[in-house]
Design an enzyme around this catalytic site. Sequence first.
Site, PDB file in Angstrom:
ATOM      1  N   THR A  27      37.127  36.473  81.429  1.00  0.00           N
ATOM      2  CA  THR A  27      35.360  37.014  81.965  1.00  0.00           C
ATOM      3  C   THR A  27      34.505  35.738  81.423  1.00  0.00           C
ATOM      4  O   THR A  27      35.746  34.563  81.021  1.00  0.00           O
ATOM      5  CB  THR A  27      35.274  38.112  81.058  1.00  0.00           C
ATOM      6  OG1 THR A  27      35.582  37.244  79.272  1.00  0.00           O
ATOM      7  CG2 THR A  27      36.653  39.237  80.516  1.00  0.00           C
ATOM      8  N   VAL A  56      38.069  35.354  76.805  1.00  0.00           N
ATOM      9  CA  VAL A  56      36.881  35.407  76.582  1.00  0.00           C
ATOM     10  C   VAL A  56      35.941  34.403  76.361  1.00  0.00           C
ATOM     11  O   VAL A  56      36.382  33.490  75.285  1.00  0.00           O
ATOM     12  CB  VAL A  56      36.718  36.788  75.017  1.00  0.00           C
ATOM     13  CG1 VAL A  56      35.515  37.273  74.312  1.00  0.00           C
ATOM     14  CG2 VAL A  56      38.289  37.791  75.873  1.00  0.00           C
ATOM     15  N   VAL A  82      40.873  32.205  73.819  1.00  0.00           N
ATOM     16  CA  VAL A  82      39.398  32.149  73.997  1.00  0.00           C
ATOM     17  C   VAL A  82      38.825  30.727  74.805  1.00  0.00           C
ATOM     18  O   VAL A  82      39.422  30.139  74.564  1.00  0.00           O
ATOM     19  CB  VAL A  82      39.045  31.528  72.119  1.00  0.00           C
ATOM     20  CG1 VAL A  82      37.345  31.316  72.183  1.00  0.00           C
ATOM     21  CG2 VAL A  82      39.599  32.311  71.242  1.00  0.00           C
ATOM     22  N   LYS A  83      37.619  31.548  75.751  1.00  0.00           N
ATOM     23  CA  LYS A  83      37.578  30.377  76.135  1.00  0.00           C
ATOM     24  C   LYS A  83      35.806  28.940  75.596  1.00  0.00           C
ATOM     25  O   LYS A  83      35.291  30.349  74.857  1.00  0.00           O
ATOM     26  CB  LYS A  83      36.236  30.907  77.480  1.00  0.00           C
ATOM     27  CG  LYS A  83      37.096  31.117  78.779  1.00  0.00           C
ATOM     28  CD  LYS A  83      36.268  31.938  79.907  1.00  0.00           C
ATOM     29  CE  LYS A  83      36.820  31.489  81.064  1.00  0.00           C
ATOM     30  NZ  LYS A  83      36.664  31.821  82.428  1.00  0.00           N
ATOM     31  N   VAL A  84      36.497  28.029  75.906  1.00  0.00           N
ATOM     32  CA  VAL A  84      35.100  27.286  75.230  1.00  0.00           C
ATOM     33  C   VAL A  84      35.044  25.937  76.112  1.00  0.00           C
ATOM     34  O   VAL A  84      36.010  25.365  77.371  1.00  0.00           O
ATOM     35  CB  VAL A  84      36.549  26.294  73.919  1.00  0.00           C
ATOM     36  CG1 VAL A  84      35.285  24.714  73.965  1.00  0.00           C
ATOM     37  CG2 VAL A  84      36.918  27.026  73.168  1.00  0.00           C
TER      38      VAL A  84
END
Length: 214
Positions: A27, A56, A82-84
């Site tokens: 996402t 996310v 976790v998207k960074v």
Amino acid sequence: MKFFLDTANLDQIQEVASWGMLDGVTTNPTLVSKEKEPFEILIKKICAAVPGPVSVESVSTQAPDIVKEARELAALADNVVVKVPVCLEGIKAIKVLAEEGIPVNTTLIFSPMQALLAAKAGAKYVSPFVGRLDDIGHDGMDIVDQILTIYNVYGYDTEVIVASIRHPMHVVEAALMGADIATIPFSAFAKLIKHPLTDIGMEKFLQDWDLVKR
Ligand code: E4P
């Protein structure tokens, strides 16, 4: 090769899961903004529906804030990644998160050097955006090829998610290059199975079978 669906839409996720083809979901804030549900409820529902990792995205801009936000996102479900975004603050945060065992998908990758830095920081995944590079007249798949070569040379186990996919040929090229994952929007996913000669062939076989039954 793993297939992820690039969406925050639950109906699309449930549809592709029913095909037995869903290995994960990615996402981003834009995709989440298209859905009606409150953010945390939506992410929990997606995580429950997906038999694999769900990316996310964090929206903080300073490393300590990214780390804090990432811990909160990771606590939403066991399969959250976790998207960074790949900025300097992001790289600092990835190092801390990797040491804590929180899986990170480094996003908005547009160069092989960004992907090398992400791997050095300990990212579990990198997402090169091929479609957005194609859109400005570059060959997006070139950087995928370069990233795979660099990771192979140095033995990094960071997985490459080919992202910003626009059409089935991006998936074909990703597969030929040996990319670990393609994250595919629903419209392109639905096209992967299609070939007009298959449709014509099936129709003709059914017509001829009617003659056999007569
Ligand atoms: C990937 O993780 C991103 O969500 C996505 O692939 C971006 O694609 P776009 O360029 O179509 O927005």
